[in-house]
Design a protein around this motif. Structure first.
Motif, PDB file in Angstrom:
ATOM      1  N   THR A   1      48.985  28.411  35.704  1.00  0.00           N
ATOM      2  CA  THR A   1      47.921  28.648  34.883  1.00  0.00           C
ATOM      3  C   THR A   1      46.898  28.935  35.008  1.00  0.00           C
ATOM      4  OG1 THR A   1      47.967  26.083  34.029  1.00  0.00           O
ATOM      5  CG2 THR A   1      49.726  27.590  33.298  1.00  0.00           C
ATOM      6  N   GLY A   2      45.919  28.259  35.838  1.00  0.00           N
ATOM      7  CA  GLY A   2      44.857  28.076  36.220  1.00  0.00           C
ATOM      8  C   GLY A   2      43.856  29.426  36.604  1.00  0.00           C
ATOM      9  N   TRP A   3      44.321  30.043  37.144  1.00  0.00           N
ATOM     10  CA  TRP A   3      43.945  31.469  37.245  1.00  0.00           C
ATOM     11  C   TRP A   3      43.173  32.249  36.304  1.00  0.00           C
ATOM     12  CZ3 TRP A   3      40.504  33.558  41.133  1.00  0.00           C
ATOM     13  CH2 TRP A   3      40.719  33.200  42.163  1.00  0.00           C
ATOM     14  N   SER A   4      44.197  32.429  35.101  1.00  0.00           N
ATOM     15  CA  SER A   4      43.847  32.254  33.406  1.00  0.00           C
ATOM     16  C   SER A   4      43.205  31.489  32.847  1.00  0.00           C
ATOM     17  CB  SER A   4      45.248  32.707  33.182  1.00  0.00           C
ATOM     18  OG  SER A   4      46.307  32.143  32.855  1.00  0.00           O
ATOM     19  N   ARG A   5      43.091  30.667  33.406  1.00  0.00           N
ATOM     20  CA  ARG A   5      42.782  30.003  31.928  1.00  0.00           C
ATOM     21  C   ARG A   5      41.397  29.470  32.627  1.00  0.00           C
ATOM     22  NH1 ARG A   5      45.467  23.773  32.621  1.00  0.00           N
ATOM     23  NH2 ARG A   5      44.115  23.601  31.898  1.00  0.00           N
ATOM     24  N   TYR A   6      40.980  29.332  33.610  1.00  0.00           N
ATOM     25  CA  TYR A   6      39.316  29.549  33.628  1.00  0.00           C
ATOM     26  C   TYR A   6      38.252  30.142  35.096  1.00  0.00           C
ATOM     27  CZ  TYR A   6      42.051  24.446  33.725  1.00  0.00           C
ATOM     28  OH  TYR A   6      42.302  23.488  33.016  1.00  0.00           O
ATOM     29  N   THR A   7      39.428  31.142  34.783  1.00  0.00           N
ATOM     30  CA  THR A   7      38.292  32.269  35.322  1.00  0.00           C
ATOM     31  C   THR A   7      38.831  33.832  34.564  1.00  0.00           C
ATOM     32  OG1 THR A   7      40.129  33.135  36.666  1.00  0.00           O
ATOM     33  CG2 THR A   7      39.214  31.949  37.780  1.00  0.00           C
ATOM     34  N   CYS A   8      38.239  35.098  34.771  1.00  0.00           N
ATOM     35  CA  CYS A   8      38.143  36.131  33.951  1.00  0.00           C
ATOM     36  C   CYS A   8      38.824  37.395  34.342  1.00  0.00           C
ATOM     37  CB  CYS A   8      36.724  36.906  33.670  1.00  0.00           C
ATOM     38  SG  CYS A   8      35.759  35.308  32.812  1.00  0.00           S
ATOM     39  N   VAL A   9      39.499  36.601  35.132  1.00  0.00           N
ATOM     40  CA  VAL A   9      40.611  36.928  36.139  1.00  0.00           C
ATOM     41  C   VAL A   9      41.939  39.056  35.532  1.00  0.00           C
ATOM     42  CG1 VAL A   9      43.047  36.125  36.515  1.00  0.00           C
ATOM     43  CG2 VAL A   9      42.562  37.834  37.827  1.00  0.00           C
ATOM     44  N   GLU A  10      41.817  37.830  34.174  1.00  0.00           N
ATOM     45  CA  GLU A  10      42.856  38.928  33.065  1.00  0.00           C
ATOM     46  C   GLU A  10      41.566  40.243  33.063  1.00  0.00           C
ATOM     47  OE1 GLU A  10      44.895  39.529  29.509  1.00  0.00           O
ATOM     48  OE2 GLU A  10      44.862  37.726  30.112  1.00  0.00           O
ATOM     49  N   ARG A  11      39.670  39.961  32.719  1.00  0.00           N
ATOM     50  CA  ARG A  11      39.768  41.436  32.694  1.00  0.00           C
ATOM     51  C   ARG A  11      39.416  42.113  33.858  1.00  0.00           C
ATOM     52  NH1 ARG A  11      34.100  41.080  32.778  1.00  0.00           N
ATOM     53  NH2 ARG A  11      34.208  38.655  32.359  1.00  0.00           N
ATOM     54  N   TYR A  12      39.279  41.629  34.817  1.00  0.00           N
ATOM     55  CA  TYR A  12      39.275  42.346  35.952  1.00  0.00           C
ATOM     56  C   TYR A  12      40.234  42.791  36.148  1.00  0.00           C
ATOM     57  CZ  TYR A  12      35.683  38.568  36.819  1.00  0.00           C
ATOM     58  OH  TYR A  12      34.825  37.662  36.208  1.00  0.00           O
ATOM     59  N   ALA A  13      41.137  42.569  36.640  1.00  0.00           N
ATOM     60  CA  ALA A  13      42.652  42.732  36.584  1.00  0.00           C
ATOM     61  C   ALA A  13      42.928  44.416  35.315  1.00  0.00           C
ATOM     62  CB  ALA A  13      43.821  42.750  35.780  1.00  0.00           C
ATOM     63  N   ARG A  14      41.943  44.216  34.314  1.00  0.00           N
ATOM     64  CA  ARG A  14      42.121  45.317  32.820  1.00  0.00           C
ATOM     65  C   ARG A  14      40.728  46.879  33.566  1.00  0.00           C
ATOM     66  NH1 ARG A  14      40.306  42.926  29.297  1.00  0.00           N
ATOM     67  NH2 ARG A  14      42.535  41.926  28.198  1.00  0.00           N
ATOM     68  N   GLU A  15      40.174  45.584  33.813  1.00  0.00           N
ATOM     69  CA  GLU A  15      39.181  47.099  34.607  1.00  0.00           C
ATOM     70  C   GLU A  15      39.511  47.985  35.809  1.00  0.00           C
ATOM     71  OE1 GLU A  15      35.708  44.320  35.085  1.00  0.00           O
ATOM     72  OE2 GLU A  15      35.351  44.114  33.859  1.00  0.00           O
ATOM     73  N   LYS A  16      40.466  47.448  36.767  1.00  0.00           N
ATOM     74  CA  LYS A  16      41.514  47.734  37.707  1.00  0.00           C
ATOM     75  C   LYS A  16      42.720  48.447  37.875  1.00  0.00           C
ATOM     76  CE  LYS A  16      37.453  46.498  39.889  1.00  0.00           C
ATOM     77  NZ  LYS A  16      36.093  47.440  40.226  1.00  0.00           N
ATOM     78  N   ASP A  17      43.276  47.971  36.580  1.00  0.00           N
ATOM     79  CA  ASP A  17      44.699  48.542  36.033  1.00  0.00           C
ATOM     80  C   ASP A  17      45.979  48.410  36.891  1.00  0.00           C
ATOM     81  OD1 ASP A  17      46.140  49.735  34.200  1.00  0.00           O
ATOM     82  OD2 ASP A  17      45.712  51.456  35.434  1.00  0.00           O
ATOM     83  N   VAL A  18      45.495  46.714  37.082  1.00  0.00           N
ATOM     84  CA  VAL A  18      46.937  46.132  38.061  1.00  0.00           C
ATOM     85  C   VAL A  18      47.610  45.099  37.573  1.00  0.00           C
ATOM     86  CG1 VAL A  18      45.315  46.903  40.852  1.00  0.00           C
ATOM     87  CG2 VAL A  18      44.751  44.412  38.841  1.00  0.00           C
ATOM     88  N   ALA A  19      48.516  44.675  38.378  1.00  0.00           N
ATOM     89  CA  ALA A  19      49.607  43.665  37.820  1.00  0.00           C
ATOM     90  C   ALA A  19      49.733  42.365  38.615  1.00  0.00           C
ATOM     91  CB  ALA A  19      50.722  44.289  37.742  1.00  0.00           C
TER      92      ALA A  19
END
Length: 242
Positions: free
Chosen positions: A46-64
């Motif tokens: 859960t750490g990556w999604s809790r403590y960074t904006c990685v979901e937003r970065y993934a949305r910007e790049k259209d990656v899973a």
């Protein structure tokens, strides 16, 4: 983006485990680029999604994103424990293809991670280079020999349970690098106030000497989520620009 917590059974480890999965919502997934994003020693899926904006970065790049759970395993098939590396490097890809319809093409698969997960990402890319199109390691524990040698007594017992009395070649990144071929591009980064910057510099020099396409970035920063949030964004920009 769809944000999923997936609980499922690993046949390799003979137990139930978990992963966080972040998926584009408006497209088929059979040609989507997938980043297997690995967590650090004291963290979980859960750490990556809790403590960074990685979901937003993934949305910007259209990656899973696939963020698996490995406990404190150091991404190893443990001497006294479970086969976490086989789970991550072999079984997990097939499981995600079955669950989400991901492609099995190299061009769509990337592996990245922080600290212990940076070690794990490099281990995947050097063990199975033909399986990954890119690798990124942030503040990585790249020199496992040095890490074990400098650890305290309690940690040494933990490392012995993982690796045995000595580090096997299959877990030593520099030995893996000697025989690996067709290594994908590698992106390294580390904070300049992080003691592990020595690991990144050694790995950068070794990859460069091998002729690998490697980029190494460093700036003022410590071993923390502030740095890793910036680092993963830079890695996404590097691999998925345009």
């Amino acid at each position: 983006m769809a944000h999923l917590r997936v609980d499922f059974r690993s046949e390799v480890m003979d137990m139930n485990t978990s992963m966080t999965v972040i998926l584009p919502e408006q497209k088929k997934l059979d040609d989507t680029k997938v980043v297997y994003l690995l967590h650090g020693l004291a963290d979980n899926c859960t750490g990556w999604s809790r403590y960074t904006c990685v979901e937003r970065y993934a949305r910007e790049k259209d990656v899973a994103l696939v963020i698996p759970e490995v406990q404190r395993s150091f991404y190893a098939d443990m001497v006294y424990g479970l086969d976490y590396f086989s789970f991550i490097n072999d079984e997990l890809h097939k499981t995600c293809q079955n669950f989400f319809g991901f492609s099995d093409k190299r061009e769509n698969r990337y592996v990245m991670g922080l600290s212990m997960g940076g070690y794990g990402a490099l281990k995947c890319a050097l063990t199975s280079p033909s399986e990954y199109n890119g690798c990124a390691a942030f503040s990585s524990v790249a020199d496992i020999e040095k890490t074990v040698f400098s650890s305290n007594d309690g940690r040494k017992k933990e490392f012995e349970a993982i690796f045995g009395s000595s580090i096997p070649k299959s877990s030593n990144l520099f030995e893996l690098l000697e025989t690996a071929e067709d290594i994908p591009p590698v992106f390294l980064s580390c904070g300049e106030e992080d003691p592990r910057i020595v690991h990144s510099e050694e790995m950068y020099n070794a990859l460069k000497a091998k002729g690998v396409s490697v980029t190494y970035t460093h700036w003022s920063g410590e071993h923390n989520w502030v740095f890793w949030d910036a680092a993963v964004k830079k890695a996404f920009d590097y691999f998925f620009e345009g």
